[in-house]
Write a protein that holds these residues in place. Sequence first.
Motif, PDB file in Angstrom:
ATOM      1  N   MET A 228     106.175  82.173  72.050  1.00 35.39           N
ATOM      2  CA  MET A 228     105.618  82.185  70.598  1.00 35.39           C
ATOM      3  C   MET A 228     104.091  82.494  70.506  1.00 35.39           C
ATOM      4  O   MET A 228     103.605  83.561  70.118  1.00 35.39           O
ATOM      5  CB  MET A 228     106.019  81.197  69.785  1.00 35.39           C
ATOM      6  CG  MET A 228     107.381  81.422  68.969  1.00 35.39           C
ATOM      7  SD  MET A 228     107.451  80.266  67.663  1.00 35.39           S
ATOM      8  CE  MET A 228     108.153  78.750  68.416  1.00 35.39           C
TER       9      MET A 228
ATOM     10  N   TRP B 178     109.755  87.713  66.142  1.00 36.34           N
ATOM     11  CA  TRP B 178     110.488  86.636  66.714  1.00 36.34           C
ATOM     12  C   TRP B 178     111.671  86.217  65.590  1.00 36.34           C
ATOM     13  O   TRP B 178     111.469  86.421  64.199  1.00 36.34           O
ATOM     14  CB  TRP B 178     109.856  85.331  67.001  1.00 36.34           C
ATOM     15  CG  TRP B 178     109.005  85.437  68.068  1.00 36.34           C
ATOM     16  CD1 TRP B 178     107.554  85.488  68.014  1.00 36.34           C
ATOM     17  CD2 TRP B 178     109.259  85.626  69.444  1.00 36.34           C
ATOM     18  NE1 TRP B 178     107.228  85.699  69.276  1.00 36.34           N
ATOM     19  CE2 TRP B 178     108.183  85.689  70.305  1.00 36.34           C
ATOM     20  CE3 TRP B 178     110.619  85.629  70.111  1.00 36.34           C
ATOM     21  CZ2 TRP B 178     108.229  85.919  71.538  1.00 36.34           C
ATOM     22  CZ3 TRP B 178     110.612  85.691  71.540  1.00 36.34           C
ATOM     23  CH2 TRP B 178     109.451  85.877  72.060  1.00 36.34           C
ATOM     24  N   SER B 179     112.817  85.869  66.007  1.00 35.17           N
ATOM     25  CA  SER B 179     113.953  85.345  65.135  1.00 35.17           C
ATOM     26  C   SER B 179     114.423  84.077  65.981  1.00 35.17           C
ATOM     27  O   SER B 179     114.189  83.852  67.289  1.00 35.17           O
ATOM     28  CB  SER B 179     115.086  86.309  64.924  1.00 35.17           C
ATOM     29  OG  SER B 179     115.855  86.578  66.244  1.00 35.17           O
ATOM     30  N   VAL B 180     115.146  83.290  65.219  1.00 37.33           N
ATOM     31  CA  VAL B 180     115.809  82.091  65.665  1.00 37.33           C
ATOM     32  C   VAL B 180     116.371  82.438  67.041  1.00 37.33           C
ATOM     33  O   VAL B 180     116.573  81.902  67.906  1.00 37.33           O
ATOM     34  CB  VAL B 180     116.584  81.111  64.753  1.00 37.33           C
ATOM     35  CG1 VAL B 180     117.345  79.975  65.465  1.00 37.33           C
ATOM     36  CG2 VAL B 180     115.614  80.609  63.800  1.00 37.33           C
TER      37      VAL B 180
ATOM     38  N   ARG C  36     122.007  79.245  69.464  1.00 34.68           N
ATOM     39  CA  ARG C  36     121.024  79.436  68.197  1.00 34.68           C
ATOM     40  C   ARG C  36     121.010  78.333  67.459  1.00 34.68           C
ATOM     41  O   ARG C  36     120.034  77.627  67.071  1.00 34.68           O
ATOM     42  CB  ARG C  36     121.525  80.820  67.374  1.00 34.68           C
ATOM     43  CG  ARG C  36     120.802  80.733  66.162  1.00 34.68           C
ATOM     44  CD  ARG C  36     121.325  82.011  65.215  1.00 34.68           C
ATOM     45  NE  ARG C  36     120.564  82.338  64.002  1.00 34.68           N
ATOM     46  CZ  ARG C  36     120.455  81.152  63.101  1.00 34.68           C
ATOM     47  NH1 ARG C  36     121.130  80.071  63.004  1.00 34.68           N
ATOM     48  NH2 ARG C  36     119.876  81.512  61.955  1.00 34.68           N
TER      49      ARG C  36
ATOM     50  N   MET D 272     111.067  78.905  62.883  1.00 34.30           N
ATOM     51  CA  MET D 272     110.386  80.091  61.936  1.00 34.30           C
ATOM     52  C   MET D 272     109.329  79.463  61.134  1.00 34.30           C
ATOM     53  O   MET D 272     108.328  79.954  61.025  1.00 34.30           O
ATOM     54  CB  MET D 272     111.324  80.853  61.040  1.00 34.30           C
ATOM     55  CG  MET D 272     112.521  81.581  61.841  1.00 34.30           C
ATOM     56  SD  MET D 272     111.861  82.376  63.617  1.00 34.30           S
ATOM     57  CE  MET D 272     110.826  83.708  62.742  1.00 34.30           C
TER      58      MET D 272
ATOM     59  N   LEU E  95     106.257  78.912  63.457  1.00 39.84           N
ATOM     60  CA  LEU E  95     105.685  80.291  63.738  1.00 39.84           C
ATOM     61  C   LEU E  95     104.946  80.674  62.643  1.00 39.84           C
ATOM     62  O   LEU E  95     103.848  81.378  62.731  1.00 39.84           O
ATOM     63  CB  LEU E  95     106.921  81.206  64.007  1.00 39.84           C
ATOM     64  CG  LEU E  95     106.244  82.712  64.449  1.00 39.84           C
ATOM     65  CD1 LEU E  95     105.344  82.809  65.521  1.00 39.84           C
ATOM     66  CD2 LEU E  95     107.404  83.732  64.399  1.00 39.84           C
ATOM     67  N   LEU E  96     105.659  80.530  61.486  1.00 40.51           N
ATOM     68  CA  LEU E  96     104.728  80.935  60.129  1.00 40.51           C
ATOM     69  C   LEU E  96     103.332  80.162  60.359  1.00 40.51           C
ATOM     70  O   LEU E  96     102.320  80.563  59.973  1.00 40.51           O
ATOM     71  CB  LEU E  96     105.481  80.690  59.021  1.00 40.51           C
ATOM     72  CG  LEU E  96     104.591  80.901  57.510  1.00 40.51           C
ATOM     73  CD1 LEU E  96     103.739  82.126  57.362  1.00 40.51           C
ATOM     74  CD2 LEU E  96     105.444  80.322  56.332  1.00 40.51           C
TER      75      LEU E  96
END
Length: 137
Positions: free
Chosen positions: A36, A44-46, A57, A73, A76-77
């Motif tokens: 990341m 990116w996604s989980v 996941r 997420m 990441l945000l």
Amino acid sequence: MLVEAIRHSAGQHGMPHPGLVGGLADKQLALALTAMHADVRHGWSVSKLAAVAGASRSAFAERFTRVVGGAPMAYLLHWRMALAKDALRLNDARVEQVTFACGYNSASAFSTAFTRSVGCSPARYAANSHGAGAACE
């Protein structure tokens, strides 16, 4: 990252607080966190992060939330917004430049996420951050 590491390095009874240090100490989570941080522009996604970490996941999401202290997420945000604030405040970057540098495909999507996260628009943050007061007051 250093401030985050210091802030969360030691908790009650010697147990670490959830945070970046705990995530980096975990081999699987460290792979995802490193990915990341290395490529914040990536979509990116989980699922993608779980694949990087070599986990399912659901197991990855649960472990990340427990060890780091928030959902992948959301982390990441938070990271993207920290980078955006630094760019707007320190580099005099234009909103369009920051949009793409932080992994957003449109200025509208970035502006909405930034405003929701920070409390004011990116343009207002940039204009106000150069003064003595807080950027969004």
